[in-house]
Design an enzyme around this catalytic site. Sequence first.
Site, PDB file in Angstrom:
ATOM      1  N   ALA A  46       0.841  -1.202   0.000  1.00 35.17           N
ATOM      2  CA  ALA A  46       0.000   0.000   0.000  1.00 35.17           C
ATOM      3  C   ALA A  46       0.877   1.253   0.000  1.00 35.17           C
ATOM      4  O   ALA A  46       1.818   1.360   0.807  1.00 35.17           O
ATOM      5  CB  ALA A  46      -0.908   0.003   1.225  1.00 35.17           C
ATOM      6  N   LYS A 106       9.158   4.663  15.313  1.00 35.22           N
ATOM      7  CA  LYS A 106       9.426   5.031  16.729  1.00 35.22           C
ATOM      8  C   LYS A 106       8.562   6.190  17.192  1.00 35.22           C
ATOM      9  O   LYS A 106       8.155   6.257  18.346  1.00 35.22           O
ATOM     10  CB  LYS A 106      10.906   5.373  16.964  1.00 35.22           C
ATOM     11  N   GLU A 130      11.918  -4.069  15.921  1.00 39.03           N
ATOM     12  CA  GLU A 130      13.390  -4.033  15.957  1.00 39.03           C
ATOM     13  C   GLU A 130      13.946  -2.850  15.163  1.00 39.03           C
ATOM     14  O   GLU A 130      14.977  -2.267  15.538  1.00 39.03           O
ATOM     15  CB  GLU A 130      13.952  -5.348  15.400  1.00 39.03           C
ATOM     16  N   LYS A 206      13.333   7.228  20.664  1.00 36.18           N
ATOM     17  CA  LYS A 206      14.078   5.963  20.822  1.00 36.18           C
ATOM     18  C   LYS A 206      14.399   5.713  22.298  1.00 36.18           C
ATOM     19  O   LYS A 206      14.347   4.567  22.775  1.00 36.18           O
ATOM     20  CB  LYS A 206      15.341   5.994  19.952  1.00 36.18           C
TER      21      LYS A 206
HETATM   22  P1  NAP Z   1       9.487   7.065   3.420  1.00 31.85           P
HETATM   23  O1  NAP Z   1      10.665   6.921   2.526  1.00 31.85           O
HETATM   24  O2  NAP Z   1       8.936   8.424   3.648  1.00 31.85           O
HETATM   25  O3  NAP Z   1       8.318   6.133   2.812  1.00 31.85           O
HETATM   26  C1  NAP Z   1       7.008   6.171   3.295  1.00 31.85           C
HETATM   27  C2  NAP Z   1       6.145   5.249   2.432  1.00 31.85           C
HETATM   28  O4  NAP Z   1       4.852   5.194   2.993  1.00 31.85           O
HETATM   29  C3  NAP Z   1       5.993   5.709   0.982  1.00 31.85           C
HETATM   30  O5  NAP Z   1       6.029   4.603   0.112  1.00 31.85           O
HETATM   31  C4  NAP Z   1       4.605   6.361   0.965  1.00 31.85           C
HETATM   32  O6  NAP Z   1       3.923   6.218  -0.276  1.00 31.85           O
HETATM   33  C5  NAP Z   1       3.886   5.526   2.007  1.00 31.85           C
HETATM   34  N1  NAP Z   1       2.834   6.302   2.676  1.00 31.85           N
HETATM   35  C6  NAP Z   1       2.963   7.388   3.457  1.00 31.85           C
HETATM   36  N2  NAP Z   1       1.770   7.825   3.878  1.00 31.85           N
HETATM   37  C7  NAP Z   1       0.859   7.008   3.323  1.00 31.85           C
HETATM   38  C8  NAP Z   1      -0.552   6.940   3.360  1.00 31.85           C
HETATM   39  N3  NAP Z   1      -1.274   7.845   4.045  1.00 31.85           N
HETATM   40  N4  NAP Z   1      -1.160   5.942   2.675  1.00 31.85           N
HETATM   41  C9  NAP Z   1      -0.450   5.050   1.969  1.00 31.85           C
HETATM   42  N5  NAP Z   1       0.893   5.056   1.902  1.00 31.85           N
HETATM   43  C10 NAP Z   1       1.529   6.021   2.559  1.00 31.85           C
HETATM   44  O7  NAP Z   1       9.768   6.431   4.853  1.00 31.85           O
HETATM   45  P2  NAP Z   1      10.989   5.498   5.303  1.00 31.85           P
HETATM   46  O8  NAP Z   1      12.238   6.305   5.417  1.00 31.85           O
HETATM   47  O9  NAP Z   1      11.023   4.266   4.482  1.00 31.85           O
HETATM   48  O10 NAP Z   1      10.559   5.154   6.814  1.00 31.85           O
HETATM   49  C11 NAP Z   1       9.489   4.290   7.085  1.00 31.85           C
HETATM   50  C12 NAP Z   1       9.415   4.057   8.590  1.00 31.85           C
HETATM   51  O11 NAP Z   1      10.608   3.412   9.027  1.00 31.85           O
HETATM   52  C13 NAP Z   1       9.287   5.329   9.430  1.00 31.85           C
HETATM   53  O12 NAP Z   1       8.476   5.076  10.551  1.00 31.85           O
HETATM   54  C14 NAP Z   1      10.707   5.608   9.874  1.00 31.85           C
HETATM   55  O13 NAP Z   1      10.785   6.329  11.078  1.00 31.85           O
HETATM   56  C15 NAP Z   1      11.235   4.192  10.049  1.00 31.85           C
HETATM   57  N6  NAP Z   1      12.693   4.064   9.903  1.00 31.85           N
HETATM   58  C16 NAP Z   1      13.298   4.570   8.817  1.00 31.85           C
HETATM   59  C17 NAP Z   1      14.671   4.442   8.698  1.00 31.85           C
HETATM   60  C18 NAP Z   1      15.392   4.972   7.491  1.00 31.85           C
HETATM   61  O14 NAP Z   1      16.624   4.797   7.411  1.00 31.85           O
HETATM   62  N7  NAP Z   1      14.713   5.587   6.521  1.00 31.85           N
HETATM   63  C19 NAP Z   1      15.412   3.785   9.707  1.00 31.85           C
HETATM   64  C20 NAP Z   1      14.738   3.261  10.797  1.00 31.85           C
HETATM   65  C21 NAP Z   1      13.369   3.399  10.892  1.00 31.85           C
HETATM   66  P3  NAP Z   1       4.461   6.889  -1.661  1.00 31.85           P
HETATM   67  O15 NAP Z   1       5.725   6.161  -1.963  1.00 31.85           O
HETATM   68  O16 NAP Z   1       3.420   6.631  -2.652  1.00 31.85           O
HETATM   69  O17 NAP Z   1       4.670   8.330  -1.337  1.00 31.85           O
HETATM   70  N1  HSE Z   2      16.854  10.295  11.119  1.00 35.02           N
HETATM   71  C1  HSE Z   2      17.375   9.162  11.817  1.00 35.02           C
HETATM   72  C2  HSE Z   2      18.864   9.363  12.062  1.00 35.02           C
HETATM   73  C3  HSE Z   2      17.213   7.859  11.054  1.00 35.02           C
HETATM   74  O1  HSE Z   2      19.472  10.359  11.626  1.00 35.02           O
HETATM   75  O2  HSE Z   2      19.439   8.497  12.711  1.00 35.02           O
HETATM   76  C4  HSE Z   2      16.005   7.074  11.364  1.00 35.02           C
HETATM   77  O3  HSE Z   2      15.804   6.872  12.719  1.00 35.02           O
END
Ligand code: NAP
Ligand code: HSE
Length: 437
Positions: A46, A106, A130, A206
């Site tokens: 989704a 988080k 995790e 965190k």
């Molecule tokens: P992201 O790149 O912003 O991706 C978010 C995804 O969710 C996109 O595919 C977006 O769709 C979809 N989305 C957002 N709102 C939506 C809605 N209302 N309905 C349907 N789809 C929706 O986020 P991310 O960096 O992958 O992070 C995802 C989660 O993992 C977050 O909670 C973040 O804190 C956590 N996290 C991220 C990292 C990291 O390194 N990025 C590390 C640890 C944890 P579209 O693609 O169509 O816009």
């Molecule tokens: N924005 C975060 C960082 C990554 O700089 O570590 C996801 O938690």
Amino acid sequence: MIEYRTLKIALLGAGTVGQQVAKLLLERTDELAGRIGAGLELAGIAVRDPDKPREVELPRELFTTDAAQLIHGSDIVIELMGGIEPARTLILEALNSGADVITGNKALLATHGAELFDAAEQVGAQLYYEAAVGGAIPIIRPLRESLAGDRVTRILGIVNGTTNFMLDRMDTLGEGFTEALATATELGYAEADPTADVGGWDAAAKAALLASLAFHTNVPLDAVYREGIEDLTREQVDRAHAMGYVVKLLAICERIPAPDGGEGVSARVYPALIPRTHPLAAVHGVFNAVFVEAEAAGGLMFYGAGAGGVQTASAVLGDVVSAARRHVAGGPGVAESTHANLPVLPISAAITRYHVTLHVTDQPGVLAEIARIFAENGTSIETMQQSTTSDGGDGPTATLVIGTHAAPEASLAATVAALRRSRVVKSIAHVLRIEGA
Ligand code: NAP
Ligand code: HSE
């Protein structure tokens, strides 16, 4: 050939992390089935815009905008959308339908964790997270399982890669805050709006999760004391360097004495000095590390990539395997343990050490006056260095660098407030806490 039952997986989000999770799930289908004893089928993904170009090529027919429909009939739901809504509602729907849920969110867990864990417990499902702390680093499972028989006393974590990268540039390359932030933005580490990272909000979320898990107590985000690195100057970092310290943004979770004579929990985030000999001082760049102190195990360091799509996907896949194995074995999920229910204490109750740099009038009796202020406020001085600085037009000035013994934060704060009021103190250049010494 072994016939496995097949578990359906719904993936919510195909951004930085989600698309890497999808790729690994599709590439490793057979290998994962062998490890789990059940097949995994990625039933759908989704997103907001199914036609958006993505880094990873994924089958178009998997994409949908109807997350609620996708959840229906899934055994495992992976939430990687981020944000509070609709993630919260969708996770509740998934748990209420009996699915296990995996999330890296988080911000959501730190604000609505109690509601979500309760919902999981009600139906015997399990919520895995995790990826929510430290990206690829296994830290949730070690705290929840490996250290479940020990007694964790303290956690010091570098849990935000963006700020660690910036502080490392300030320390090793002499960059200022603005320059370091510009580099972090250019390299894609810092978001366009860097508030969550530099303001310490991401680290505080965190810290809430780590403290809750380590001390079997619900610690919400608003109980975490927080300071960011926005006001940190290159001069402070340079001075710390010269004194044998490095400045790190730390998430600190501790058992501390409570006013009733029992135990309480302190959870706090701020930039602090740590000795260059401490294992956390060696954590450079965007890397994360969590240093756990437990009564029997002693000090343990968990280190690695704290963010990144494929790295974080590793943690998510680990949760997928755990959830799938649980489905195969049957039985209810293991509820989040909050049985200790310790009081979460304010910052004033924390026991810490201060490093204070002040400019004072250079005349007889001034040191005695400064020592009196520290003593009257219950703060014991451990080290003091004096250097004479030039007369800036308002009489001879001396610079004092004072390190304190450990004392309650309330005493240290009262000491600094009294110093600010003192006639012999011209200015307080820096106040930073010392941790890990
Ligand atoms: P992201 O790149 O912003 O991706 C978010 C995804 O969710 C996109 O595919 C977006 O769709 C979809 N989305 C957002 N709102 C939506 C809605 N209302 N309905 C349907 N789809 C929706 O986020 P991310 O960096 O992958 O992070 C995802 C989660 O993992 C977050 O909670 C973040 O804190 C956590 N996290 C991220 C990292 C990291 O390194 N990025 C590390 C640890 C944890 P579209 O693609 O169509 O816009
Ligand atoms: N924005 C975060 C960082 C990554 O700089 O570590 C996801 O938690």
